[in-house]
Write a protein that holds these residues in place. Structure first.
Motif, PDB file in Angstrom:
ATOM      1  N   GLY A  30     -14.360   5.869  -4.113  1.00 56.49           N
ATOM      2  CA  GLY A  30     -14.418   7.321  -4.078  1.00 56.49           C
ATOM      3  C   GLY A  30     -15.327   7.860  -2.995  1.00 56.49           C
ATOM      4  N   ARG A  31     -16.462   7.214  -2.767  1.00 59.83           N
ATOM      5  CA  ARG A  31     -17.433   7.696  -1.784  1.00 59.83           C
ATOM      6  C   ARG A  31     -16.902   7.619  -0.359  1.00 59.83           C
ATOM      7  N   VAL A  32     -15.961   6.695  -0.107  1.00 62.72           N
ATOM      8  CA  VAL A  32     -15.459   6.502   1.265  1.00 62.72           C
ATOM      9  C   VAL A  32     -13.978   6.846   1.373  1.00 62.72           C
ATOM     10  N   ALA A  33     -13.435   7.539   0.374  1.00 63.83           N
ATOM     11  CA  ALA A  33     -11.993   7.786   0.330  1.00 63.83           C
ATOM     12  C   ALA A  33     -11.494   8.591   1.525  1.00 63.83           C
ATOM     13  N   ARG A  34     -12.365   9.382   2.157  1.00 67.25           N
ATOM     14  CA  ARG A  34     -11.957  10.207   3.294  1.00 67.25           C
ATOM     15  C   ARG A  34     -12.434   9.641   4.631  1.00 67.25           C
ATOM     16  N   ASN A  35     -13.077   8.491   4.596  1.00 67.97           N
ATOM     17  CA  ASN A  35     -13.585   7.895   5.833  1.00 67.97           C
ATOM     18  C   ASN A  35     -12.493   7.115   6.555  1.00 67.97           C
ATOM     19  N   PRO A  36     -12.493   7.095   7.889  1.00 67.55           N
ATOM     20  CA  PRO A  36     -11.532   6.252   8.617  1.00 67.55           C
ATOM     21  C   PRO A  36     -11.754   4.775   8.285  1.00 67.55           C
ATOM     22  N   TYR A  37     -10.682   4.031   8.300  1.00 64.80           N
ATOM     23  CA  TYR A  37     -10.747   2.606   7.961  1.00 64.80           C
ATOM     24  C   TYR A  37     -11.759   1.864   8.826  1.00 64.80           C
ATOM     25  N   ARG A  38     -11.833   2.216  10.109  1.00 68.01           N
ATOM     26  CA  ARG A  38     -12.727   1.498  11.022  1.00 68.01           C
ATOM     27  C   ARG A  38     -14.190   1.654  10.628  1.00 68.01           C
ATOM     28  N   ARG A  39     -14.527   2.674   9.834  1.00 76.33           N
ATOM     29  CA  ARG A  39     -15.911   2.906   9.430  1.00 76.33           C
ATOM     30  C   ARG A  39     -16.261   2.285   8.082  1.00 76.33           C
ATOM     31  N   LEU A  40     -15.293   1.664   7.443  1.00 75.27           N
ATOM     32  CA  LEU A  40     -15.566   1.027   6.159  1.00 75.27           C
ATOM     33  C   LEU A  40     -16.303  -0.287   6.368  1.00 75.27           C
ATOM     34  N   SER A  41     -17.111  -0.656   5.387  1.00 76.62           N
ATOM     35  CA  SER A  41     -17.753  -1.969   5.413  1.00 76.62           C
ATOM     36  C   SER A  41     -16.722  -3.047   5.117  1.00 76.62           C
ATOM     37  N   GLY A  42     -17.104  -4.303   5.332  1.00 76.86           N
ATOM     38  CA  GLY A  42     -16.176  -5.398   5.050  1.00 76.86           C
ATOM     39  C   GLY A  42     -15.738  -5.417   3.602  1.00 76.86           C
ATOM     40  N   GLY A  43     -16.666  -5.189   2.682  1.00 74.90           N
ATOM     41  CA  GLY A  43     -16.317  -5.179   1.259  1.00 74.90           C
ATOM     42  C   GLY A  43     -15.415  -4.028   0.890  1.00 74.90           C
ATOM     43  N   GLU A  44     -15.646  -2.861   1.500  1.00 71.12           N
ATOM     44  CA  GLU A  44     -14.791  -1.700   1.230  1.00 71.12           C
ATOM     45  C   GLU A  44     -13.382  -1.934   1.749  1.00 71.12           C
ATOM     46  N   LYS A  45     -13.265  -2.583   2.894  1.00 71.16           N
ATOM     47  CA  LYS A  45     -11.936  -2.915   3.422  1.00 71.16           C
ATOM     48  C   LYS A  45     -11.208  -3.869   2.481  1.00 71.16           C
ATOM     49  N   GLN A  46     -11.939  -4.839   1.914  1.00 76.96           N
ATOM     50  CA  GLN A  46     -11.333  -5.775   0.974  1.00 76.96           C
ATOM     51  C   GLN A  46     -10.817  -5.048  -0.267  1.00 76.96           C
ATOM     52  N   ARG A  47     -11.614  -4.137  -0.781  1.00 75.33           N
ATOM     53  CA  ARG A  47     -11.205  -3.414  -1.989  1.00 75.33           C
ATOM     54  C   ARG A  47     -10.018  -2.491  -1.717  1.00 75.33           C
ATOM     55  N   LEU A  48      -9.978  -1.905  -0.513  1.00 77.48           N
ATOM     56  CA  LEU A  48      -8.815  -1.085  -0.152  1.00 77.48           C
ATOM     57  C   LEU A  48      -7.564  -1.953  -0.045  1.00 77.48           C
ATOM     58  N   ALA A  49      -7.689  -3.128   0.539  1.00 80.76           N
ATOM     59  CA  ALA A  49      -6.543  -4.035   0.647  1.00 80.76           C
ATOM     60  C   ALA A  49      -6.024  -4.422  -0.736  1.00 80.76           C
ATOM     61  N   LEU A  50      -6.935  -4.622  -1.687  1.00 82.41           N
ATOM     62  CA  LEU A  50      -6.511  -4.929  -3.056  1.00 82.41           C
ATOM     63  C   LEU A  50      -5.792  -3.737  -3.672  1.00 82.41           C
ATOM     64  N   ALA A  51      -6.321  -2.542  -3.459  1.00 85.99           N
ATOM     65  CA  ALA A  51      -5.662  -1.343  -3.986  1.00 85.99           C
ATOM     66  C   ALA A  51      -4.246  -1.198  -3.435  1.00 85.99           C
ATOM     67  N   LEU A  52      -4.064  -1.473  -2.151  1.00 87.05           N
ATOM     68  CA  LEU A  52      -2.740  -1.382  -1.535  1.00 87.05           C
ATOM     69  C   LEU A  52      -1.776  -2.407  -2.123  1.00 87.05           C
ATOM     70  N   ALA A  53      -2.298  -3.569  -2.514  1.00 86.88           N
ATOM     71  CA  ALA A  53      -1.448  -4.596  -3.119  1.00 86.88           C
ATOM     72  C   ALA A  53      -1.003  -4.212  -4.526  1.00 86.88           C
ATOM     73  N   LEU A  54      -1.773  -3.345  -5.187  1.00 87.71           N
ATOM     74  CA  LEU A  54      -1.505  -3.049  -6.599  1.00 87.71           C
ATOM     75  C   LEU A  54      -0.854  -1.679  -6.830  1.00 87.71           C
ATOM     76  N   VAL A  55      -0.834  -0.821  -5.822  1.00 82.35           N
ATOM     77  CA  VAL A  55      -0.382   0.544  -6.044  1.00 82.35           C
ATOM     78  C   VAL A  55       1.079   0.614  -6.475  1.00 82.35           C
ATOM     79  N   GLY A  56       1.891  -0.368  -6.132  1.00 80.68           N
ATOM     80  CA  GLY A  56       3.300  -0.356  -6.507  1.00 80.68           C
ATOM     81  C   GLY A  56       3.599  -0.951  -7.864  1.00 80.68           C
ATOM     82  N   ARG A  57       2.566  -1.251  -8.668  1.00 82.25           N
ATOM     83  CA  ARG A  57       2.724  -1.905  -9.973  1.00 82.25           C
ATOM     84  C   ARG A  57       3.584  -3.171  -9.848  1.00 82.25           C
ATOM     85  N   PRO A  58       3.128  -4.158  -9.085  1.00 82.80           N
ATOM     86  CA  PRO A  58       3.959  -5.344  -8.827  1.00 82.80           C
ATOM     87  C   PRO A  58       4.143  -6.227 -10.059  1.00 82.80           C
ATOM     88  N   SER A  59       5.241  -6.967 -10.056  1.00 85.43           N
ATOM     89  CA  SER A  59       5.454  -8.007 -11.072  1.00 85.43           C
ATOM     90  C   SER A  59       4.735  -9.291 -10.688  1.00 85.43           C
TER      91      SER A  59
END
Length: 312
Positions: free
Chosen positions: A125-154
């Motif tokens: 939430g704190r970085v939701a409006r920040n450009p990807y290039r400004r995210l920390s390594g951990g924040e980038k990892q968590r965003l990548a996980l969110a992108l993998a799950l947003v479609g409710r995969p099987s």
């Protein structure tokens, strides 16, 4: 058409070459439906190549792959709607902002998860409006996980999902993966954190040099292994003298300065061994600290199979 039942992921005789290098040499594995499967191996073992072929990003030179009963290449269009993918790195525009990106990706699915819920769940939430290039390594990892799950995969492929995360974020990610299992999602992940695999995985596959070395549940892979007793004391103790006091077949070693490991001959280390070790230490005016008794861990099994030398 998808085949109901059977494993979530089936790999048989998989081969892959990069130039003159044989990266995969007949890999075979199964990931059960509704469970977490961890693929473990040193750097260059073939983990990422295997996962990328299962995702349909690479083509195998030989063998057979089925995900939810579908061919990742021939049935890619049908499969992508049911599959979540977390890449090890890359694939996101530097100027993309997490909330906007998740909302855009969510529109690609029929019944997506609420992007705002994912942002809260993964602490973005704190970085939701920040450009990807400004995210920390951990924040980038968590965003990548969110992108993998947003479609409710099987089925979800997670390549090193907790790499670069701090302990709090790692534990939160573990909770997310455990909840996926509870929801019936099939998860196949790669990781270098052996504790992570031991805690999360229902099924573990260890590969090296492009071949599967062993597979099974964490309990199966560690059961029947020699028990061990570890303790800290002053350096240079005469471990040969200690072994002479212990049951036949027991070994002892100073594997690092002041760190000792007593290994039982099958089964767990019993009370008699513990009593003999503490008595021997007392006789030699040795204060044994941090005494711990238990079975060998998944990390011990991993190192036994793949060796202890450093990999590039």
């Amino acid at each position: 058409m998808a085949v109901e039942g059977g494993p979530a992921v089936l790999v048989e005789g998989l081969t892959k070459r990069y130039g003159g290098t044989l990266a995969l040499d007949g890999v075979g594995l199964e990931a059960p439906r509704g469970g977490v499967t961890a693929v473990l191996g040193p750097n260059g073992a073939g983990k990422t190549s295997t996962v990328e072929i299962c995702e349909g990003f690479r083509r195998a030179d030989g063998g057979r792959v089925r995900v939810l009963g579908l061919d990742p290449v021939a049935d890619g269009a049908e499969l992508r709607a049911r599959m979540g993918v977390m890449l090890q790195d890359g694939g996101i525009y530097p100027s993309a902002r997490p909330r906007e990106l998740l909302r855009t990706v969510a529109h690609c699915y029929a019944k997506p998860q609420d992007p705002d819920e994912l942002i809260d769940l993964l602490g973005l939430g704190r970085v939701a409006r920040n450009p990807y290039r400004r995210l920390s390594g951990g924040e980038k990892q968590r965003l990548a996980l969110a992108l993998a799950l947003v479609g409710r995969p099987s089925v979800a492929f997670l390549d090193e999902p907790t790499a670069g995360l701090d302990p709090q974020a790692r534990r939160a990610t573990w909770d997310v993966i455990a909840n996926l299992r509870t929801a019936g999602v099939s998860v196949l992940l790669t990781t270098h954190y052996l504790e992570e695999a031991e805690r999360l995985a229902d099924h573990v596959v260890i590969i090296d040099h492009g071949r599967v070395l062993t597979a099974g549940t964490p309990a199966e892979l560690t059961s029947g292994r020699e028990g061990r007793l570890s303790f800290h004391a002053r350096e240079g103790l005469d471990v040969d003298d200690l072994v002479g006091r212990l049951p036949a077949g027991t070994t002892a070693a100073e594997w690092a300065p002041g760190q000792y490991l007593v290994t039982g001959a099958g089964g767990t280390v019993g009370p008699d061994t513990l009593a003999q070790v503490t008595a021997w230490c007392a006789e030699h005016d040795v204060l044994a600290e941090d005494i711990a008794v238990g079975r060998r861990t998944l990390e011990d099994v991993f190192l036994d199979l793949t060796g202890r030398e450093l990999r590039p």
